[in-house]
Design a protein around this motif. Structure first.
Motif, mmCIF file in Angstrom:
data_model
loop_
_atom_site.group_PDB
_atom_site.id
_atom_site.type_symbol
_atom_site.label_atom_id
_atom_site.label_comp_id
_atom_site.label_asym_id
_atom_site.label_seq_id
_atom_site.Cartn_x
_atom_site.Cartn_y
_atom_site.Cartn_z
ATOM 1 N N TRP A 97 0.844 -1.188 0.000
ATOM 2 C CA TRP A 97 0.000 0.000 0.000
ATOM 3 C C TRP A 97 0.881 1.240 0.000
ATOM 4 O O TRP A 97 1.908 1.276 0.694
ATOM 5 C CB TRP A 97 -0.893 0.009 1.230
ATOM 6 C CG TRP A 97 -1.720 1.243 1.384
ATOM 7 C CD1 TRP A 97 -2.900 1.523 0.757
ATOM 8 C CD2 TRP A 97 -1.424 2.373 2.199
ATOM 9 N NE1 TRP A 97 -3.358 2.769 1.137
ATOM 10 C CE2 TRP A 97 -2.460 3.306 2.036
ATOM 11 C CE3 TRP A 97 -0.381 2.686 3.052
ATOM 12 C CZ2 TRP A 97 -2.493 4.521 2.677
ATOM 13 C CZ3 TRP A 97 -0.403 3.903 3.710
ATOM 14 C CH2 TRP A 97 -1.454 4.808 3.522
ATOM 15 N N PHE A 98 0.498 2.226 -0.798
ATOM 16 C CA PHE A 98 1.265 3.460 -0.915
ATOM 17 C C PHE A 98 0.331 4.656 -0.822
ATOM 18 O O PHE A 98 -0.815 4.597 -1.267
ATOM 19 C CB PHE A 98 2.003 3.520 -2.262
ATOM 20 C CG PHE A 98 2.968 2.394 -2.444
ATOM 21 C CD1 PHE A 98 4.259 2.483 -1.953
ATOM 22 C CD2 PHE A 98 2.585 1.230 -3.088
ATOM 23 C CE1 PHE A 98 5.146 1.444 -2.108
ATOM 24 C CE2 PHE A 98 3.473 0.181 -3.255
ATOM 25 C CZ PHE A 98 4.761 0.289 -2.762
ATOM 26 N N LYS A 99 0.848 5.762 -0.270
ATOM 27 C CA LYS A 99 0.081 7.000 -0.193
ATOM 28 C C LYS A 99 0.906 8.113 -0.812
ATOM 29 O O LYS A 99 2.100 8.225 -0.543
ATOM 30 C CB LYS A 99 -0.246 7.347 1.259
ATOM 31 C CG LYS A 99 -1.040 8.623 1.410
ATOM 32 C CD LYS A 99 -1.341 8.906 2.861
ATOM 33 C CE LYS A 99 -2.131 10.204 2.959
ATOM 34 N NZ LYS A 99 -2.377 10.550 4.352
ATOM 35 N N VAL A 103 4.393 7.579 2.020
ATOM 36 C CA VAL A 103 4.042 6.625 3.065
ATOM 37 C C VAL A 103 3.785 5.279 2.400
ATOM 38 O O VAL A 103 3.121 5.204 1.370
ATOM 39 C CB VAL A 103 2.777 7.085 3.836
ATOM 40 C CG1 VAL A 103 2.423 6.085 4.924
ATOM 41 C CG2 VAL A 103 2.972 8.475 4.423
ATOM 42 N N ALA A 104 4.332 4.233 2.988
ATOM 43 C CA ALA A 104 4.119 2.886 2.449
ATOM 44 C C ALA A 104 3.980 1.905 3.605
ATOM 45 O O ALA A 104 4.563 2.099 4.674
ATOM 46 C CB ALA A 104 5.287 2.486 1.553
ATOM 47 N N SER A 140 -4.825 1.155 -10.821
ATOM 48 C CA SER A 140 -5.242 2.496 -10.441
ATOM 49 C C SER A 140 -5.406 2.653 -8.931
ATOM 50 O O SER A 140 -5.577 3.755 -8.442
ATOM 51 C CB SER A 140 -6.553 2.843 -11.136
ATOM 52 O OG SER A 140 -7.553 1.932 -10.730
ATOM 53 N N SER A 141 -5.329 1.582 -8.215
ATOM 54 C CA SER A 141 -5.531 1.616 -6.775
ATOM 55 C C SER A 141 -4.238 1.992 -6.055
ATOM 56 O O SER A 141 -3.152 1.982 -6.641
ATOM 57 C CB SER A 141 -5.992 0.231 -6.309
ATOM 58 O OG SER A 141 -6.041 0.172 -4.908
#
Length: 151
Positions: free
Chosen positions: A25-27, A33-34, A62-63
């Motif tokens: 997951w990445f922001k 942030v990961a 795309s997520s």
């Protein structure tokens, strides 16, 4: 979250190593942030019955999540069990080779998980090594018999 962690520990579930990725997951555009929030947990029974199980990351479209998949190699058990030969430890340089292998293995997670992963990889390295001349008992026996015949 603590209850979930306790459940995982109580059930003795194993978090398989995620190959070729650290996070799922990445922001942010620059991935400021990961985190690894997606996991596949298996029981020790599964780990014993199914070989070559691994988690792999799939293509992120795309997520902000990277989907993961569970892959398995051979679903049949090997007929032979791994056996460590005591005489290997007397082979010149063997201890150094094993020490180098051990220190090169890097896994993250709980200490028991890291130990299990290191032992699994060490086992495969030893299986490869024993196929060579130094680790093959048949070849070593043949060499000794030839030396005795020369004497």
């Amino acid at each position: 979250m603590k209850e979930f962690s306790n459940f995982i520990e109580y059930m003795k579930l194993v978090d398989l190593q995620l190959e070729d990725a650290t996070y799922t997951w990445f922001k942010g555009d620059q991935h400021e942030v990961a985190s690894r929030i997606d996991r596949i947990l298996i029981s020790e029974d599964w780990d014993d019955k199914f070989q070559n199980l691994k988690q792999i990351p799939l293509q992120r479209l795309s997520s902000d999540h990277i989907p993961i998949a569970l892959l398995g190699g051979s679903w049949e058990r090997n007929k032979g069990n791994f056996k460590f030969e005591n005489w290997w430890s007397k082979v010149e340089g063997f201890i150094d080779i094993v020490r180098d292998w051990w220190s090169s293995f890097n896994f993250t997670g709980r200490p028991d998980y890291r130990l299990a992963c290191k032992l699994r990889v060490l086992k495969s390295k030893l299986k490869e090594w024993r196929k060579g001349e130094e680790g093959n008992l048949t070849i070593q026996r043949k060499k000794l018999l030839e030396q005795m015949a020369d004497l």
